[in-house]
Design an enzyme around this catalytic site. Structure first.
Site, PDB file in Angstrom:
ATOM      1  N   ARG A   1       1.552  -7.175  -4.643  1.00  0.00           N
ATOM      2  CA  ARG A   1       2.830  -7.125  -3.936  1.00  0.00           C
ATOM      3  C   ARG A   1       3.887  -7.683  -4.862  1.00  0.00           C
ATOM      4  O   ARG A   1       3.645  -8.678  -5.574  1.00  0.00           O
ATOM      5  CB  ARG A   1       2.800  -7.971  -2.654  1.00  0.00           C
ATOM      6  CG  ARG A   1       1.944  -7.419  -1.528  1.00  0.00           C
ATOM      7  CD  ARG A   1       2.529  -6.146  -0.897  1.00  0.00           C
ATOM      8  NE  ARG A   1       1.727  -5.647   0.207  1.00  0.00           N
ATOM      9  CZ  ARG A   1       0.776  -4.694   0.100  1.00  0.00           C
ATOM     10  NH1 ARG A   1       0.520  -4.142  -1.069  1.00  0.00           N
ATOM     11  NH2 ARG A   1       0.117  -4.305   1.177  1.00  0.00           N
TER      12      ARG A   1
ATOM     13  N   GLU B   1      10.851  -1.987  -1.677  1.00  0.00           N
ATOM     14  CA  GLU B   1      10.441  -0.570  -1.717  1.00  0.00           C
ATOM     15  C   GLU B   1      10.477   0.043  -0.317  1.00  0.00           C
ATOM     16  O   GLU B   1      10.280  -0.652   0.690  1.00  0.00           O
ATOM     17  CB  GLU B   1       9.024  -0.450  -2.309  1.00  0.00           C
ATOM     18  CG  GLU B   1       7.946  -1.060  -1.434  1.00  0.00           C
ATOM     19  CD  GLU B   1       6.544  -0.936  -2.043  1.00  0.00           C
ATOM     20  OE1 GLU B   1       6.384  -1.200  -3.240  1.00  0.00           O
ATOM     21  OE2 GLU B   1       5.620  -0.592  -1.277  1.00  0.00           O
TER      22      GLU B   1
ATOM     23  N   HIS C   1       3.790   2.993  -5.318  1.00  0.00           N
ATOM     24  CA  HIS C   1       2.855   2.325  -4.388  1.00  0.00           C
ATOM     25  C   HIS C   1       1.758   3.315  -3.972  1.00  0.00           C
ATOM     26  O   HIS C   1       1.538   3.566  -2.780  1.00  0.00           O
ATOM     27  CB  HIS C   1       3.595   1.782  -3.158  1.00  0.00           C
ATOM     28  CG  HIS C   1       2.784   0.754  -2.408  1.00  0.00           C
ATOM     29  ND1 HIS C   1       3.335  -0.259  -1.681  1.00  0.00           N
ATOM     30  CD2 HIS C   1       1.435   0.587  -2.264  1.00  0.00           C
ATOM     31  CE1 HIS C   1       2.389  -0.992  -1.115  1.00  0.00           C
ATOM     32  NE2 HIS C   1       1.224  -0.495  -1.459  1.00  0.00           N
TER      33      HIS C   1
HETATM   34  N1  LIG Z   1      -1.089  -1.002  -4.504  1.00  0.00           N
HETATM   35  C1  LIG Z   1      -1.783  -0.692  -3.422  1.00  0.00           C
HETATM   36  O1  LIG Z   1      -1.741   0.426  -2.935  1.00  0.00           O
HETATM   37  C2  LIG Z   1      -2.653  -1.718  -2.795  1.00  0.00           C
HETATM   38  C3  LIG Z   1      -3.815  -1.315  -2.105  1.00  0.00           C
HETATM   39  C4  LIG Z   1      -4.633  -2.285  -1.538  1.00  0.00           C
HETATM   40  C5  LIG Z   1      -4.276  -3.623  -1.627  1.00  0.00           C
HETATM   41  N2  LIG Z   1      -3.128  -3.970  -2.265  1.00  0.00           N
HETATM   42  C6  LIG Z   1      -2.752  -5.383  -2.372  1.00  0.00           C
HETATM   43  O2  LIG Z   1      -3.783  -6.062  -3.069  1.00  0.00           O
HETATM   44  C7  LIG Z   1      -4.074  -7.283  -2.386  1.00  0.00           C
HETATM   45  C8  LIG Z   1      -5.497  -7.697  -2.648  1.00  0.00           C
HETATM   46  O3  LIG Z   1      -6.377  -6.782  -2.029  1.00  0.00           O
HETATM   47  P1  LIG Z   1      -7.934  -7.061  -1.902  1.00  0.00           P
HETATM   48  O4  LIG Z   1      -8.513  -5.896  -1.202  1.00  0.00           O
HETATM   49  O5  LIG Z   1      -8.492  -7.453  -3.223  1.00  0.00           O
HETATM   50  O6  LIG Z   1      -7.927  -8.308  -0.929  1.00  0.00           O
HETATM   51  P2  LIG Z   1      -8.931  -9.544  -0.884  1.00  0.00           P
HETATM   52  O7  LIG Z   1      -8.679 -10.187   0.430  1.00  0.00           O
HETATM   53  O8  LIG Z   1     -10.309  -9.105  -1.197  1.00  0.00           O
HETATM   54  O9  LIG Z   1      -8.437 -10.500  -2.055  1.00  0.00           O
HETATM   55  C9  LIG Z   1      -7.277 -11.267  -1.884  1.00  0.00           C
HETATM   56  C10 LIG Z   1      -7.150 -12.269  -3.006  1.00  0.00           C
HETATM   57  O10 LIG Z   1      -6.018 -13.115  -2.689  1.00  0.00           O
HETATM   58  C11 LIG Z   1      -6.443 -14.465  -2.706  1.00  0.00           C
HETATM   59  N3  LIG Z   1      -5.709 -15.246  -1.706  1.00  0.00           N
HETATM   60  C12 LIG Z   1      -5.538 -14.966  -0.406  1.00  0.00           C
HETATM   61  N4  LIG Z   1      -4.829 -15.946   0.197  1.00  0.00           N
HETATM   62  C13 LIG Z   1      -4.572 -16.862  -0.765  1.00  0.00           C
HETATM   63  C14 LIG Z   1      -3.881 -18.105  -0.773  1.00  0.00           C
HETATM   64  N5  LIG Z   1      -3.350 -18.584   0.339  1.00  0.00           N
HETATM   65  N6  LIG Z   1      -3.796 -18.782  -1.935  1.00  0.00           N
HETATM   66  C15 LIG Z   1      -4.368 -18.297  -3.065  1.00  0.00           C
HETATM   67  N7  LIG Z   1      -5.034 -17.122  -3.118  1.00  0.00           N
HETATM   68  C16 LIG Z   1      -5.126 -16.420  -1.984  1.00  0.00           C
HETATM   69  C17 LIG Z   1      -7.932 -14.455  -2.364  1.00  0.00           C
HETATM   70  O11 LIG Z   1      -8.559 -15.624  -2.823  1.00  0.00           O
HETATM   71  C18 LIG Z   1      -8.367 -13.204  -3.136  1.00  0.00           C
HETATM   72  O12 LIG Z   1      -8.569 -13.512  -4.476  1.00  0.00           O
HETATM   73  C19 LIG Z   1      -3.773  -6.942  -0.906  1.00  0.00           C
HETATM   74  O13 LIG Z   1      -3.502  -8.102  -0.154  1.00  0.00           O
HETATM   75  C20 LIG Z   1      -2.593  -6.040  -1.017  1.00  0.00           C
HETATM   76  O14 LIG Z   1      -1.396  -6.785  -0.992  1.00  0.00           O
HETATM   77  C21 LIG Z   1      -2.322  -3.053  -2.841  1.00  0.00           C
HETATM   78  O1  LIG Z   2      -2.394  -3.071   1.297  1.00  0.00           O
HETATM   79  C1  LIG Z   2      -2.721  -1.902   1.098  1.00  0.00           C
HETATM   80  O2  LIG Z   2      -3.768  -1.381   1.553  1.00  0.00           O
HETATM   81  C2  LIG Z   2      -1.871  -1.075   0.203  1.00  0.00           C
HETATM   82  O3  LIG Z   2      -0.686  -1.666  -0.123  1.00  0.00           O
HETATM   83  C3  LIG Z   2      -1.765   0.361   0.582  1.00  0.00           C
HETATM   84  O4  LIG Z   2      -0.596   0.641   1.294  1.00  0.00           O
HETATM   85  P1  LIG Z   2      -0.408   2.111   1.887  1.00  0.00           P
HETATM   86  O5  LIG Z   2      -1.413   2.272   2.969  1.00  0.00           O
HETATM   87  O6  LIG Z   2       0.992   2.130   2.403  1.00  0.00           O
HETATM   88  O7  LIG Z   2      -0.618   3.080   0.771  1.00  0.00           O
END
Ligand SMILES: NC(=O)c1ccc[n+]([C@@H]2O[C@H](COP(=O)([O-])OP(=O)(O)OC[C@H]3O[C@@H](n4cnc5c(N)ncnc54)[C@H](O)[C@@H]3O)[C@@H](O)[C@H]2O)c1
Ligand SMILES: O=C(O)[C@H](O)COP(=O)(O)O
Length: 399
Positions: free
Chosen positions: A231, A259, A282
């Site tokens: 994010r 965004e 994204h």
């Molecule tokens: N670009 C995209 O389309 C896309 C898709 C999926 C996820 N994401 C983002 O990626 C992030 C991570 O996804 P994930 O599936 O690996 O999630 P996850 O829950 O498996 O991992 C989250 C990570 O954040 C850390 N974390 C959470 N709360 C915390 C805190 N308070 N202090 C310190 N560290 C903390 C956890 O320890 C872990 O390492 C999501 O939260 C989302 O924002 C983006």
């Molecule tokens: O947190 C997520 O799963 C991602 O940011 C994906 O977002 P989207 O579903 O809008 O592609």
């Protein structure tokens, strides 16, 4: 019971929700401002990146469950949902591989300047000389901030490229790091100081907002690569812009400050216009495979809720309640028995916080576990036990 799906969702899975006896309303282009009205009579709301603010929970009185068809729940006012007793759940891990693939794509793109290569040829410019200045990824160190599901998928792929992987994660210890084949950094600044490329996979929480601070960015060596698929708010955007403008850092960003929520919109990101930055839209989770897995998980969550009341992956059930005692009442499975037990508890001025009733074979007897915010005294237990034609036993345990 109505399910409102207020973002894109695979059509093939809509029938699965209808098969649960639900009235499905799919409105992928619903403007954010109309969400609260559209959700007014919905019991279940499914969203991707559409914001679900407190106003939705205030208006939508029938709403019991919000499913984030994705990972990050920062787009949902989870605290407002909790105050109204609405479950919020997500689909953890289902899009992790897709995000890891994009992360490696951005790393490779940054190292070899692939988008600029392509653009130059489209413009009729041959510049083998200029584009030959890549460092290569093999043997370089990749830092991973946040070794959750995506961070671990990225680590595995980076190792496949021959990179050394160092990670910082809040609960990572040496044993776990070893098991995952990574080295452990003690903090984010040390992580940044020692890597050629840094990939960010921290969830956005109040504690992680700005975690990739100016200090962390300044600790990255000159010419380092930074990839953010988590994010935008996790990174100090002003400091990031400065570092990229100064040519100290090159960035691949899938997520952007301010965004748009939907699929198409006018949007200008200052960062993405800089020569040292590649921005994507994204799209980390946007592969067919990931969206199919997310949709299947969404259906599983809704089905479980509709059939049993249980909500898989719920993110807002209290991990610890103020309960101080657990009352276990074995009783006959008859009309009014539990109401009478609860009446005794109410008369003693004690709050029953959680109740779970289990019925035994033949439905003659049941056991009810009631979490109480105060331990009942012996007199109250005796009053409950005295209902001998309704109650078999009543025992209290302190928690
Ligand atoms: N670009 C995209 O389309 C896309 C898709 C999926 C996820 N994401 C983002 O990626 C992030 C991570 O996804 P994930 O599936 O690996 O999630 P996850 O829950 O498996 O991992 C989250 C990570 O954040 C850390 N974390 C959470 N709360 C915390 C805190 N308070 N202090 C310190 N560290 C903390 C956890 O320890 C872990 O390492 C999501 O939260 C989302 O924002 C983006
Ligand atoms: O947190 C997520 O799963 C991602 O940011 C994906 O977002 P989207 O579903 O809008 O592609």
């Amino acid at each position: 019971m109505k399910v409102l799906i207020a973002d894109a969702f695979p059509k093939s899975r809509l029938a699965d929700l209808e098969a649960l006896g639900l009235a499905v309303e799919h409105r992928p282009d619903l403007p954010a401002a109309e969400l609260a009205d559209a959700a007014r009579d919905a019991a279940v709301l499914v969203v991707r990146s559409k914001q679900v603010p407190a106003a939705v929970f205030e208006r939508a009185r029938a709403l019991s469950l919000v499913v984030r068809a994705g990972a990050g729940v920062n787009t949902i006012d989870v605290a407002a949902a909790s105050r109204r007793g609405v479950y919020v759940s997500n689909c953890p891990g289902q899009n992790a591989v897709a995000v890891a693939e994009l992360t490696l794509g951005l790393l490779l793109a940054l190292d070899r300047r692939i988008p600029d290569n392509v653009a130059a040829l489209r413009e009729g410019r041959w510049d083998k000389k200029g584009f030959s200045a890549a460092r290569g990824l093999f043997g370089r160190t990749l830092g991973i901030a946040g070794l959750g599901t995506i961070g671990r998928e990225v680590a595995a792929r980076a190792r496949g490229f021959g990179m050394r992987v160092v990670a910082w994660s809040r609960s990572l210890d040496d044993a776990r790091a070893k098991a995952l084949g990574v080295e452990r950094a003690p903090d984010l600044v040390s992580l940044a100081r020692g890597c050629d490329a840094l990939s960010i996979h921290l969830a956005l929480k109040p504690e992680t907002r700005g975690a990739i601070s100016r200090e962390v960015l300044e600790a990255l060596p000159a010419g380092a690569l930074l990839v953010n698929t988590a994010r935008a708010e996790v990174v100090d955007q002003a400091a990031l812009l400065e570092r990229v403008r100064a040519g100290r850092l090159r960035v691949g960003a899938d997520v952007h400050a301010g965004e748009p929520e939907g699929g198409k919109a006018e949007f200008r990101s200052e960062l993405a216009t800089l020569p040292g930055a590649y921005g994507t839209h994204h799209i980390g989770a946007s592969t067919e495979q990931a969206q199919e897995a997310i949709a299947a998980e969404t259906v599983r969550i809704v089905a479980s809720f509709v059939r049993t009341g249980a909500v898989p992956n719920c993110v807002n059930v209290a991990k610890r309640t103020p309960a101080r005692a657990r009352l276990v009442v074995r009783h006959y499975d008859k009309v009014g028995v539990l109401a009478n037990v609860l009446g005794e508890i109410r008369n003693a001025g004690i709050n029953a916080q959680q109740i779970e009733n289990t019925v035994f074979d033949e439905a003659v007897a049941a056991s009810c576990v009631i979490a109480l915010d105060e331990a009942p005294d012996e007199a109250l237990l005796e009053r409950i036990r005295a209902r001998a034609d309704e109650v078999v036993s009543a025992e209290c345990f302190l928690v």
